[in-house]
Write a protein that holds these residues in place. Structure first.
Motif, short mmCIF file in Angstrom:
data_model
loop_
_atom_site.label_atom_id
_atom_site.label_comp_id
_atom_site.label_asym_id
_atom_site.label_seq_id
_atom_site.Cartn_x
_atom_site.Cartn_y
_atom_site.Cartn_z
N PHE A 37 0.80 -1.23 0.00
CA PHE A 37 0.00 0.00 0.00
C PHE A 37 0.83 1.28 0.00
N GLY A 38 2.14 1.18 0.14
CA GLY A 38 2.98 2.35 0.01
C GLY A 38 3.16 3.14 1.29
N VAL A 39 4.01 4.19 1.18
CA VAL A 39 4.35 5.02 2.33
C VAL A 39 3.61 6.35 2.30
N GLY A 40 2.82 6.59 1.24
CA GLY A 40 2.04 7.83 1.14
C GLY A 40 2.44 8.65 -0.07
N PRO A 41 1.49 9.32 -0.71
CA PRO A 41 1.79 10.15 -1.88
C PRO A 41 2.83 11.23 -1.57
N ASP A 42 3.87 11.27 -2.37
CA ASP A 42 4.96 12.24 -2.24
C ASP A 42 5.64 12.18 -0.88
N CYS A 43 5.62 11.00 -0.25
CA CYS A 43 6.27 10.81 1.05
C CYS A 43 7.60 10.07 0.92
N PHE A 44 8.13 10.00 -0.26
CA PHE A 44 9.41 9.33 -0.52
C PHE A 44 10.49 9.89 0.41
N SER A 45 10.64 11.21 0.43
CA SER A 45 11.69 11.83 1.24
C SER A 45 11.42 11.67 2.74
N SER A 46 10.15 11.74 3.11
CA SER A 46 9.80 11.58 4.53
C SER A 46 10.14 10.18 5.02
N TYR A 47 9.84 9.19 4.20
CA TYR A 47 10.13 7.81 4.57
C TYR A 47 11.64 7.58 4.67
N LEU A 48 12.39 8.14 3.69
CA LEU A 48 13.85 7.97 3.73
C LEU A 48 14.45 8.65 4.96
N ALA A 49 13.95 9.83 5.30
CA ALA A 49 14.47 10.53 6.47
C ALA A 49 14.20 9.74 7.76
#
Length: 549
Positions: free
Chosen positions: A430-442
């Motif tokens: 289900f993913g980490v959230g729309p446009d949350c790529f950087s938030s997840y990496l941080a």
């Protein structure tokens, strides 16, 4: 027929129009106004030149969508209430007929749209980065609200896009101006004053009213195929001439924007056009004319850019090949000879079936080339090729996979795949959230990101489809990709009914090819959903006409 009789008939027709139909007509005008405003705002608005231009354009886009679709929602609610009351007074069944009608009116592309809306919403919950997921990362703003707005554009235009011709005229008119400014900018002519105070290296990085050159190229990749489609398929001389001017200016910008990704977009939409142009001699001849125009424009632009050269502008590999390469002179000559050959055979029988097979063969060969090149890159990266072939390929940067491949995409893609592989089962689905790529990496890979990129923020995977996989998971990515794949397939199957279907399909393929190396953003994604909506409306319109005959 007298004027009195006409007026009487018009009064009779106006009385026959129900209140719900009047509300529907109002919604059509609202959609046209909102789309026109969006095209103009995103194309031209900038608060302070190139300074934070991405945020400025998104602010304009958000304002247009918020105001416009708020009005659309209010009128839509009234329309639904009026429609239901009319059905009740006429004593017609509501639930069963309504559900049956909705099922018949929903296409497979519509189902993918609703599936993506559902799974992108689920990704907001599964990711846990609720605030970031709503509007997205700073400077990109591709959160859930943006995803919802893109889908809303498609749904509104596909159902209430009656004035799509006017919308497309405004879109293409704005795009032509944007293209022309970009061409002048590459010649260091600045009619809008955006280059004032910039250094040469900064001028090389920014173009036209779109800002960063890659952002500009993404807009070009979506908008250019519409004009090419007009040049190829329109029969009226005036519109074909305008399509030719649009195509020439677009090509002049494409060969000077200096992003290799745009050439993959070019290959994608030209392949679509070739597949459709083989069905008739006239369109095949026009396709060769387009190819000739492309190589000719490249040579013309090379000489024009020598008038005011920018020493800080370093050409990418394909741009240098188009502008300066000897091989493109040869290709220009071959295209000219082919034009003459086809013109000489214009009165002979046209083997349509055979040429359509050639078109399908071209698609197969293009797919084979992609597979072979991917295989060679993999083998070359593992030093598995023989000495002679390995030495030849080592001289071409595209075949040497490493961290620097594709302006650093090698490192980013490898890292993104590693991140997805290490995600939890829930995040994979289900993913980490729309446009949350950087938030997840941080949150989970902060130290590693710092070691690889320092203080720079990695906001996406520089591949929209890989980014979608991480942000919205397997289900979200499949439904999102399904929107484009199903639309292209359906539009091309019905492409002979209206050239706009071919144009919409070509723009979608161009967008997919370009964003294999790039990302969602406000300069391109709203427009591709607008064109998909136009294609859906045209297809529904044609089917409605067929049902009435």
């Amino acid at each position: 027929m007298s004027n009195k009789v006409k007026k009487a008939q018009n009064r009779k027709k106006s009385k026959d129009i129900s209140k719900s139909e009047i509300m529907g007509i109002t919604m059509e005008y609202i959609v046209a106004a909102v789309m026109a405003a969006m095209c103009l705002a995103v194309s031209f608005y900038a608060k302070d030149g190139y300074n934070q231009i991405g945020n400025a354009k998104f602010a304009a886009y958000r304002a247009v969508m918020s105001v416009g679709f708020s009005a659309f929602a209010v009128v839509g609610a009234v329309w639904m209430a009026v429609w239901l009351s009319e059905r009740w007074w006429e004593q017609k069944p509501l639930t069963a007929d309504f559900l049956k009608g909705m099922k018949e009116r929903l296409s497979v592309t519509d189902f993918c749209v609703f599936a993506y809306l559902f799974f992108s919403t689920v990704s907001v919950i599964s990711g846990g980065f609720y605030e970031d997921a709503l509007w997205g990362s700073f400077g990109w703003n591709m959160g859930w609200m943006s995803q919802f707005s893109f889908l809303l554009i498609y749904l509104a235009v596909s159902r209430f896009g009656r004035h799509y011709h006017s919308i497309l005229k405004i879109f293409c008119g704005a795009a032509l101006i944007v293209f022309l400014i970009a061409v002048l900018h590459r010649m260091l002519i600045d009619p809008i004053g955006y280059y004032e105070g910039l250094q040469g290296y900064q001028m090389a990085q920014f173009l036209s009213t779109m800002g960063q050159a890659t952002w500009y190229a993404s807009f070009l990749a979506v908008a250019l195929p519409v004009g090419v489609a007009a040049f190829l398929f329109v029969e009226k001389p005036l519109w074909r001439i305008l399509g030719g001017i649009y195509t020439a200016v677009g090509f002049a910008s494409l060969v000077t924007q200096n992003s290799d990704s745009a050439y993959f977009a070019l290959a994608g939409f030209m392949l679509v056009f070739f597949l459709m142009c083989t069905k008739r001699r006239e369109t095949l001849n026009r396709f060769v004319e387009v190819c000739t125009l492309f190589f000719a424009v490249g040579k013309v632009m090379y000489f024009l850019m020598q008038i005011h050269p920018n020493p800080d502008l370093e050409y990418d590999f394909i741009t240098a090949l188009i502008l300066e390469g000897t091989v493109t002179w040869i290709l220009l000559g071959l295209c000219l000879l082919l034009c003459i050959f086809l013109y000489g055979r214009r009165n002979r029988p046209y083997p349509a079936v055979r040429m359509q097979r050639v078109g399908r063969l071209a698609v197969f060969m293009a797919a084979a080339v992609v597979v072979i090149m991917t295989g060679l890159i993999v083998l070359q990266s593992r030093n598995a090729l023989s000495g002679g072939l390995g030495e030849v390929l080592s001289a071409v940067s595209y075949f040497n996979w490493n961290d620097a491949w594709g302006n650093g995409r090698g490192r980013i893609w490898s890292f993104a795949v590693k991140v997805f592989a290490g995600e939890s089962f829930l995040h994979k689905l289900f993913g980490v959230g729309p446009d949350c790529f950087s938030s997840y990496l941080a949150a989970f890979h902060g130290e590693e990101v710092y070691l690889l990129w320092g203080d720079k923020i990695l906001t996406n995977a520089h591949n929209e489809w890989l980014t979608a996989l991480i942000n919205t998971g397997i289900f979200g990515a499949l439904s999102y990709i399904g929107i484009f794949v199903t639309a292209v397939r359906r539009y091309l199957r019905a492409g002979q009914q209206d050239y706009l279907l071919v144009g919409a399909a070509a723009s979608a393929v161009s967008y997919m090819a370009f964003n294999f190396f790039c990302y969602q953003q406000v300069c391109c994604t709203p427009f591709v959903f607008l064109l998909l909506g136009v294609g859906e409306y045209v297809l529904r319109e044609k089917r409605g006409q067929a049902g009435r005959t």
